[in-house]
Design a protein around this motif. Structure first.
Motif: not given
Length: 150
Positions: A94-104, A110-124
């Motif tokens: 799959p392509p790289a995730p989009e809209s990656l956001v890192a929050e404390t 500790a960091v919380r990561l959120n992103w828009k997944r490029p495909v329905r099911r993928a493992t990164f």
């Protein structure tokens, strides 16, 4: 309406309390009717869901039986109105995730990561570095469905 009826007679007599009580009774009757209809609708939806479940199960049993009758012949299954599922094939990387956001997050470092997944099911695989440009330290966490699992 009840509070208005408890006003002193000189104020209460000027109010249209009888009309208000009649409108309140009409509104209460409409509310009771709506509640009864909701109950009937819930029962009807439940009955429909049960009927659909039974139908799905019966169709599945029939399709399985028909497949056995035609000995799995795809042309005969298609002629009988059954769809033949194509073999599944992997879609590749799959392509790289989009809209990656890192929050404390709670906890030191500790960091919380959120992103828009490029495909329905993928493992990164998420790799971490202590400072920008330092390169990954070897810390890796599998990630699924747009959220890192630590």
């Amino acid at each position: 309406v009840t509070a208005l009826g408890e006003q002193p007679p000189d104020k209460r007599d000027a109010l249209p309390l009888a009309a208000l009580h009649q409108q309140l009774d009409t509104a209460d009757a409409a509310l009771k009717q709506v509640e009864a209809l909701r109950g009937e609708l819930r029962a009807a939806v439940t009955a429909r869901n049960v009927a659909l479940k039974r139908l799905r199960e019966a169709v599945a049993r029939t399709a399985i039986g028909y497949r056995g009758m035609v000995e799995g012949d795809a042309a005969a299954m298609l002629a009988g109105g059954l769809q033949v599922a194509a073999a599944k094939s992997p879609v590749g990387r799959p392509p790289a995730p989009e809209s990656l956001v890192a929050e404390t997050a709670a906890g030191e470092g500790a960091v919380r990561l959120n992103w828009k997944r490029p495909v329905r099911r993928a493992t990164f695989i998420v790799q971490a570095a202590r400072s920008p440009g330092a390169g990954a330290t070897g810390s890796r966490w599998p990630s699924c469905c747009g959220r890192a699992v630590r």
